[in-house]
Design a protein around this motif. Sequence first.
Motif, PDB file in Angstrom:
ATOM      1  N   CYS A  38       0.841  -1.198   0.000  1.00 57.22           N
ATOM      2  CA  CYS A  38       0.000   0.000   0.000  1.00 57.22           C
ATOM      3  C   CYS A  38       0.872   1.242   0.000  1.00 57.22           C
ATOM      4  O   CYS A  38       2.086   1.179   0.204  1.00 57.22           O
ATOM      5  N   SER A  39       0.220   2.373  -0.261  1.00 57.34           N
ATOM      6  CA  SER A  39       0.901   3.665  -0.207  1.00 57.34           C
ATOM      7  C   SER A  39       0.250   4.527   0.865  1.00 57.34           C
ATOM      8  O   SER A  39      -0.972   4.471   1.066  1.00 57.34           O
ATOM      9  N   PHE A  40       1.086   5.316   1.546  1.00 56.62           N
ATOM     10  CA  PHE A  40       0.616   6.226   2.583  1.00 56.62           C
ATOM     11  C   PHE A  40       1.014   7.652   2.219  1.00 56.62           C
ATOM     12  O   PHE A  40       2.192   7.923   1.945  1.00 56.62           O
ATOM     13  N   LEU A  41       0.041   8.552   2.222  1.00 58.43           N
ATOM     14  CA  LEU A  41       0.323   9.975   2.113  1.00 58.43           C
ATOM     15  C   LEU A  41       0.406  10.513   3.542  1.00 58.43           C
ATOM     16  O   LEU A  41      -0.559  10.434   4.312  1.00 58.43           O
ATOM     17  N   CYS A  42       1.572  11.053   3.908  1.00 56.28           N
ATOM     18  CA  CYS A  42       1.837  11.419   5.304  1.00 56.28           C
ATOM     19  C   CYS A  42       2.067  12.920   5.419  1.00 56.28           C
ATOM     20  O   CYS A  42       2.962  13.480   4.765  1.00 56.28           O
ATOM     21  N   LYS A  43       1.285  13.566   6.278  1.00 54.09           N
ATOM     22  CA  LYS A  43       1.485  14.988   6.550  1.00 54.09           C
ATOM     23  C   LYS A  43       2.780  15.189   7.337  1.00 54.09           C
ATOM     24  O   LYS A  43       3.268  14.255   7.998  1.00 54.09           O
ATOM     25  N   PRO A  44       3.346  16.389   7.295  1.00 56.41           N
ATOM     26  CA  PRO A  44       4.635  16.632   7.976  1.00 56.41           C
ATOM     27  C   PRO A  44       4.643  16.221   9.438  1.00 56.41           C
ATOM     28  O   PRO A  44       5.636  15.666   9.928  1.00 56.41           O
ATOM     29  N   GLU A  45       3.540  16.492  10.172  1.00 52.60           N
ATOM     30  CA  GLU A  45       3.531  16.191  11.611  1.00 52.60           C
ATOM     31  C   GLU A  45       3.570  14.692  11.895  1.00 52.60           C
ATOM     32  O   GLU A  45       3.836  14.270  13.021  1.00 52.60           O
ATOM     33  N   TYR A  46       3.304  13.875  10.880  1.00 53.47           N
ATOM     34  CA  TYR A  46       3.399  12.420  11.031  1.00 53.47           C
ATOM     35  C   TYR A  46       4.667  11.862  10.364  1.00 53.47           C
ATOM     36  O   TYR A  46       4.893  10.658  10.393  1.00 53.47           O
ATOM     37  N   ALA A  47       5.436  12.759   9.744  1.00 49.58           N
ATOM     38  CA  ALA A  47       6.629  12.306   9.014  1.00 49.58           C
ATOM     39  C   ALA A  47       7.877  13.024   9.544  1.00 49.58           C
ATOM     40  O   ALA A  47       8.343  12.728  10.639  1.00 49.58           O
ATOM     41  N   TYR A  48       8.365  14.004   8.782  1.00 53.66           N
ATOM     42  CA  TYR A  48       9.651  14.627   9.133  1.00 53.66           C
ATOM     43  C   TYR A  48       9.491  15.990   9.786  1.00 53.66           C
ATOM     44  O   TYR A  48      10.478  16.702   9.996  1.00 53.66           O
ATOM     45  N   PHE A  99       8.246  19.967  10.885  1.00 54.93           N
ATOM     46  CA  PHE A  99       8.383  21.302  10.288  1.00 54.93           C
ATOM     47  C   PHE A  99       9.763  21.487   9.651  1.00 54.93           C
ATOM     48  O   PHE A  99       9.902  22.137   8.608  1.00 54.93           O
ATOM     49  N   ASN A 100      10.814  20.919  10.266  1.00 52.27           N
ATOM     50  CA  ASN A 100      12.182  21.146   9.777  1.00 52.27           C
ATOM     51  C   ASN A 100      12.574  20.241   8.630  1.00 52.27           C
ATOM     52  O   ASN A 100      13.528  20.526   7.914  1.00 52.27           O
ATOM     53  N   GLY A 101      11.867  19.123   8.445  1.00 57.07           N
ATOM     54  CA  GLY A 101      12.244  18.172   7.406  1.00 57.07           C
ATOM     55  C   GLY A 101      13.571  17.513   7.702  1.00 57.07           C
ATOM     56  O   GLY A 101      13.997  17.413   8.863  1.00 57.07           O
ATOM     57  N   PRO A 155      12.584  18.652   2.177  1.00 59.87           N
ATOM     58  CA  PRO A 155      12.383  20.087   2.415  1.00 59.87           C
ATOM     59  C   PRO A 155      11.540  20.315   3.661  1.00 59.87           C
ATOM     60  O   PRO A 155      10.775  19.443   4.084  1.00 59.87           O
ATOM     61  N   PRO A 156      11.645  21.498   4.265  1.00 62.87           N
ATOM     62  CA  PRO A 156      10.852  21.786   5.474  1.00 62.87           C
ATOM     63  C   PRO A 156       9.353  21.659   5.218  1.00 62.87           C
ATOM     64  O   PRO A 156       8.863  21.972   4.131  1.00 62.87           O
ATOM     65  N   ASN A 157       8.650  21.165   6.234  1.00 68.28           N
ATOM     66  CA  ASN A 157       7.191  21.110   6.236  1.00 68.28           C
ATOM     67  C   ASN A 157       6.629  20.384   5.003  1.00 68.28           C
ATOM     68  O   ASN A 157       5.674  20.855   4.372  1.00 68.28           O
TER      69      ASN A 157
END
Length: 456
Positions: free
Chosen positions: A103-113, A115-117, A123-125
């Motif tokens: 499967c594929s997951f689309l992940c928002k920044p707060e669940y991934a890397y 604000f700073n990335g 890249p950030p956010n």
Amino acid sequence: MTTDQDVTMDGQTATAVFAAKGVDVTTTKDRGVIKVVKHQGLSGERPMIGDRVTVHYTGRLLTGEKFDCSRDRKEAFCFNVGKGQVLKAWDIGVLSMQMGEVCSFLCKPEYAYGFNGNPEKIPPNSSVVFEMELLMFEGEILTDDSGIVRRIKVKGDGYTNPNDGSTVEVHLEGRCGGRLFDYRDVSFIVGEAEDKGVPLGVDRAMDKMQKGECCSLYLKPKYGFGSEGKPEYKVGPDEDIIYQVTLKSFIKAKETWEMDLAEKMDLAAGVKHKGNQYFTGGLYNQAVIQYQRIISWLEMECGFGIEQQKTVQWFLLTAHLNLALCFLRMKEFSQVVDNCNKVIELDESNEKALYRRGEARLLRNEFPMAVQDFQRVLRVNRANRAAQSQLLICQTKIKEHHERDKKTYANMFQKFAERDTKIGKIKRKRDESVKSGMNGEVGNKRCRRRSQDCPS
């Protein structure tokens, strides 16, 4: 169904595909992790919190640029899911998958890397897309010998765990072969669960649990009811069992650093007595827990004044000697040697430590070292008949060992001699054959010469 192209052409396309076909797998339903199944997995169980999972993954930016891929490294990735060892999106997403699922997951920044990335790759956010394949999962192994495996059904609260000596309130459901044999609420002291008929494996799992946690513990016989079974539960000898355990509440015992020396020594006397009771009853694993508690309390203590120092040393010597005796019964001979060494560091002429170390070395077939230990025992106490007897056994074993070596080497040399003789015969035959062939060739040449010289 979607393809890689569907979710990585550009940011708008990816977001649109996930919006149209995806499922929000977050508990808060904030659309922080959206899932699109590309290949259905096997029907059945999904991973539980704490399970050891193995995955392949590819991470991409919304532009389609790949920033990480386990397949490129030709190495699958393993982690304990739900334990904060990986990205929050992974912990959430993998718990929703089945074996073999892609499967594929689309992940928002707060669940991934965040604000700073990641300065080098992300890249950030940035929102990111992960394609993941769940290759396998298994319960969390709690012991080195894989005798206790845990699968968490309900995650507990907070970050504190019961320690040895804690009083715990639990709900238990014990099963063997699918049959429920134990169903009750019970309170016990961690390290003394045997007193309430609770298996060792449940006791040893307590320091990994949190209040409110519900888990299944898969126990091998060593951590269940052993070679004797539990007749009152109709559990036979050497049976694997499963306990579902809910930790309802606990009162934590004081940690070492929270007690003064006088309090530690008062507790040590009671714990030693408890350990001796378990040892007398043949419950060696339970006895080990008690003796190890004494060492954890006192091994860094010096004491004030000669009398207090002597008392601390006596507790440590006794605990190590008793541990050595337990490990002898459990046939864990390396542990016997280690504990005896600790005693000998404090008292180099300790008769019991030298004798028990000698026993362990004898049982490990380290005969010369065992001889040295028993000889040292006899230098301390010439009248020690057990040491005299063990010394004779060692000497007999050494002699037998030498005799076996002699026979082995004699047979080896005999085989070498027979092989050399056989090779010699083959070589002589080959040489004779070559020589005979050469003689025949010479005769043929002479005949041909004669026929050419004579008139036809």
